[in-house]
Design a protein around this motif. Structure first.
Motif, mmCIF file in Angstrom:
data_model
loop_
_atom_site.group_PDB
_atom_site.id
_atom_site.type_symbol
_atom_site.label_atom_id
_atom_site.label_comp_id
_atom_site.label_asym_id
_atom_site.label_seq_id
_atom_site.Cartn_x
_atom_site.Cartn_y
_atom_site.Cartn_z
ATOM 1 N N CYS A 98 -19.458 -11.512 2.074
ATOM 2 C CA CYS A 98 -20.077 -12.686 1.462
ATOM 3 C C CYS A 98 -21.278 -13.117 2.295
ATOM 4 O O CYS A 98 -21.240 -13.045 3.527
ATOM 5 C CB CYS A 98 -19.097 -13.859 1.401
ATOM 6 N N GLY A 99 -22.321 -13.588 1.616
ATOM 7 C CA GLY A 99 -23.422 -14.195 2.330
ATOM 8 C C GLY A 99 -23.026 -15.590 2.791
ATOM 9 O O GLY A 99 -21.912 -16.050 2.554
ATOM 10 N N CYS A 100 -23.956 -16.267 3.469
ATOM 11 C CA CYS A 100 -23.714 -17.655 3.881
ATOM 12 C C CYS A 100 -24.907 -18.491 3.419
ATOM 13 O O CYS A 100 -25.820 -17.986 2.772
ATOM 14 C CB CYS A 100 -23.507 -17.741 5.395
ATOM 15 N N TYR A 101 -24.915 -19.774 3.748
ATOM 16 C CA TYR A 101 -26.011 -20.638 3.279
ATOM 17 C C TYR A 101 -27.353 -20.184 3.866
ATOM 18 O O TYR A 101 -28.382 -20.252 3.197
ATOM 19 C CB TYR A 101 -25.733 -22.094 3.649
ATOM 20 N N GLU A 102 -27.316 -19.686 5.096
ATOM 21 C CA GLU A 102 -28.544 -19.188 5.720
ATOM 22 C C GLU A 102 -29.089 -17.999 4.915
ATOM 23 O O GLU A 102 -30.295 -17.869 4.722
ATOM 24 C CB GLU A 102 -28.264 -18.778 7.168
ATOM 25 N N CYS A 103 -28.194 -17.144 4.453
ATOM 26 C CA CYS A 103 -28.604 -16.009 3.611
ATOM 27 C C CYS A 103 -29.266 -16.525 2.340
ATOM 28 O O CYS A 103 -30.249 -15.948 1.858
ATOM 29 C CB CYS A 103 -27.396 -15.165 3.219
ATOM 30 N N LEU A 104 -28.716 -17.599 1.772
ATOM 31 C CA LEU A 104 -29.268 -18.150 0.528
ATOM 32 C C LEU A 104 -30.693 -18.648 0.734
ATOM 33 O O LEU A 104 -31.597 -18.293 -0.032
ATOM 34 C CB LEU A 104 -28.379 -19.298 0.023
ATOM 35 N N SER A 118 -30.799 -9.713 7.609
ATOM 36 C CA SER A 118 -31.535 -10.371 8.702
ATOM 37 C C SER A 118 -30.938 -11.723 9.077
ATOM 38 O O SER A 118 -31.521 -12.442 9.879
ATOM 39 C CB SER A 118 -32.998 -10.535 8.298
ATOM 40 N N CYS A 119 -29.791 -12.078 8.462
ATOM 41 C CA CYS A 119 -29.215 -13.404 8.715
ATOM 42 C C CYS A 119 -28.723 -13.517 10.162
ATOM 43 O O CYS A 119 -27.939 -12.684 10.633
ATOM 44 C CB CYS A 119 -28.054 -13.667 7.751
ATOM 45 N N GLU A 120 -29.167 -14.561 10.818
ATOM 46 C CA GLU A 120 -28.788 -14.756 12.224
ATOM 47 C C GLU A 120 -27.429 -15.448 12.374
ATOM 48 O O GLU A 120 -26.931 -15.585 13.488
ATOM 49 C CB GLU A 120 -29.864 -15.574 12.944
ATOM 50 N N VAL A 121 -26.856 -15.894 11.251
ATOM 51 C CA VAL A 121 -25.565 -16.574 11.317
ATOM 52 C C VAL A 121 -24.405 -15.629 11.066
ATOM 53 O O VAL A 121 -23.480 -15.522 11.875
ATOM 54 C CB VAL A 121 -25.522 -17.746 10.315
ATOM 55 N N CYS A 122 -24.456 -14.928 9.933
ATOM 56 C CA CYS A 122 -23.249 -14.177 9.520
ATOM 57 C C CYS A 122 -23.345 -12.675 9.762
ATOM 58 O O CYS A 122 -22.355 -11.954 9.553
ATOM 59 C CB CYS A 122 -22.934 -14.470 8.044
ATOM 60 N N GLN A 123 -24.513 -12.168 10.188
ATOM 61 C CA GLN A 123 -24.638 -10.718 10.387
ATOM 62 C C GLN A 123 -24.813 -10.359 11.854
ATOM 63 O O GLN A 123 -25.208 -11.193 12.653
ATOM 64 C CB GLN A 123 -25.808 -10.172 9.562
HETATM 65 ZN ZN LIG Z 1 -25.699 -15.365 6.370
#
Ligand SMILES: [Zn+2]
Length: 256
Positions: free
Chosen positions: A177-183, A251-256
Motif C-alpha cells: 500500500c502507498g501512504c499519504y506521502e505517496c499520494l 521515491s517515497c521517503e516514508v514507506c519505501q
Molecule cells: Zn509512501
C-alpha cells in the motif's frame, strides 16, 4: 500483520460482556460490542473531526483523544455542527469534550488543546488503536502520516473542499500500500475551504464515511470489510464516487 493495539482490542472483544444498560444503548448497532477498550485519536476538530468524534462517542469507543489548538469562530458554525453560539471563543477541544461527555459520561475522553506537529505526534498517538486525520493542512497531514507509519498505527484520512470529498484508509504496515506521502507525490492535493468554499453537508459526508470506516476497523480489526490503501474521491453534487488503489511511490521517503 496486526499492530499490537489492534491485536489487543480483538482479543479483548472475546471476553467483553455487555451489561444490560449497554445492550439497550447499543441495540441499533449489533456489530460494535467490542470497542469499549479501543483508543481512537482524532487530530483536528473542525467540520470533520467534531462530527467524527460525535459518531465514535455515540458508538461507545472507550477511549477517545481529541486534539486541536483552535478556538470556535462564528464562521465555523455553518459546518462544524457539534458547536453552537454558546461555544464561540472557546477552545474546540474542551468544548467538544464537554459535548461528548453529555453523550456518554462513561467513556474515557481526553482532550489536548494544542496543534499537532512532528514533535508531539509520536507521544500523542503512542497508545492509539487507530488515528483519524481530520486536519485541513497538507503539512500536518504529512507529519501525521509519518508518525503513524513509524508506529504501525492504522490511519483514516478524510478531507472536503468545494463540492468534493476525499478519503484514504492506510494500514501503515504494508509494503503493497502507498501512504499519504505517496499520494501527494503523485497527485496535486489541494485542500482549501477558505478560498474554494464548502457546503456543510459535504464535510458531513466525508465525516460519515471516515467514522464508518474507523468503526468497522475498531470492531473487526483488519478483517473488516473495508478497502485499505484505496483513495476515494466523491462529488456531492453529481453523486459520483471513484475509488482507486494508491500504489507505493518508489521515491517515497516514508514507506519505501
Ligand atoms: Zn509512501
Amino acid at each position: 500483520m496486526l499492530s499490537h493495539s489492534a491485536t489487543h482490542s480483538i482479543s479483548h472483544s472475546v471476553s467483553r460482556k455487555l451489561e444490560h444498560q449497554d445492550i439497550r444503548r447499543y441495540s441499533r448497532q449489533l456489530l460494535l460490542d467490542c470497542i469499549d477498550h479501543d483508543d481512537a485519536v482524532i487530530v483536528g476538530l473542525g467540520g470533520l473531526g467534531s462530527l467524527t468524534a460525535r459518531y465514535l462517542a455515540g458508538a461507545g469507543v472507550g477511549n477517545i483523544t481529541l486534539i486541536d489548538g483552535d478556538t470556535v469562530d462564528i464562521s465555523n458554525l455553518q459546518r462544524q455542527v457539534s458547536y453552537n453560539e454558546m461555544h464561540l471563543g472557546e477552545l474546540k477541544a474542551k468544548s467538544l469534550y464537554n459535548e461528548l461527555r453529555k453523550v456518554n459520561a462513561h467513556l474515557n475522553i481526553q482532550f489536548k488543546s494544542l496543534f499537532a506537529d512532528s514533535n508531539n505526534l509520536p507521544t500523542l498517538i503512542a497508545s492509539a488503536t487507530c488515528v483519524l486525520d481530520c486536519t485541513d493542512n497538507v503539512t500536518v497531514r504529512k507529519q501525521i502520516n509519518l508518525a503513524s507509519f513509524r508506529a504501525s498505527i492504522p490511519l483514516f484520512i478524510a478531507a472536503a473542499s468545494g463540492l468534493t470529498w476525499q478519503a484514504l484508509n492506510l494500514p501503515q504496515n504494508s509494503v503493497t500500500c502507498g501512504c499519504y506521502e505517496c499520494l501527494v507525490n503523485n497527485v496535486a492535493v489541494r485542500e482549501d475551504c477558505v478560498s474554494k468554499g464548502i457546503l456543510g453537508p459535504v464535510v458531513g459526508m466525508a465525516a460519515c464515511h471516515q467514522s464508518t470506516q474507523a468503526l468497522l476497523f475498531l470492531a473487526r480489526g483488519f478483517d473488516a470489510d473495508i478497502k485499505w490503501g484505496h483513495y476515494v474521491n466523491a462529488h456531492a453534487g453529481l453523486g459520483t464516487l471513484q475509488c482507486f488503489k494508491l500504489p507505493p511511490s518508489s521515491s517515497c521517503e516514508v514507506c519505501q
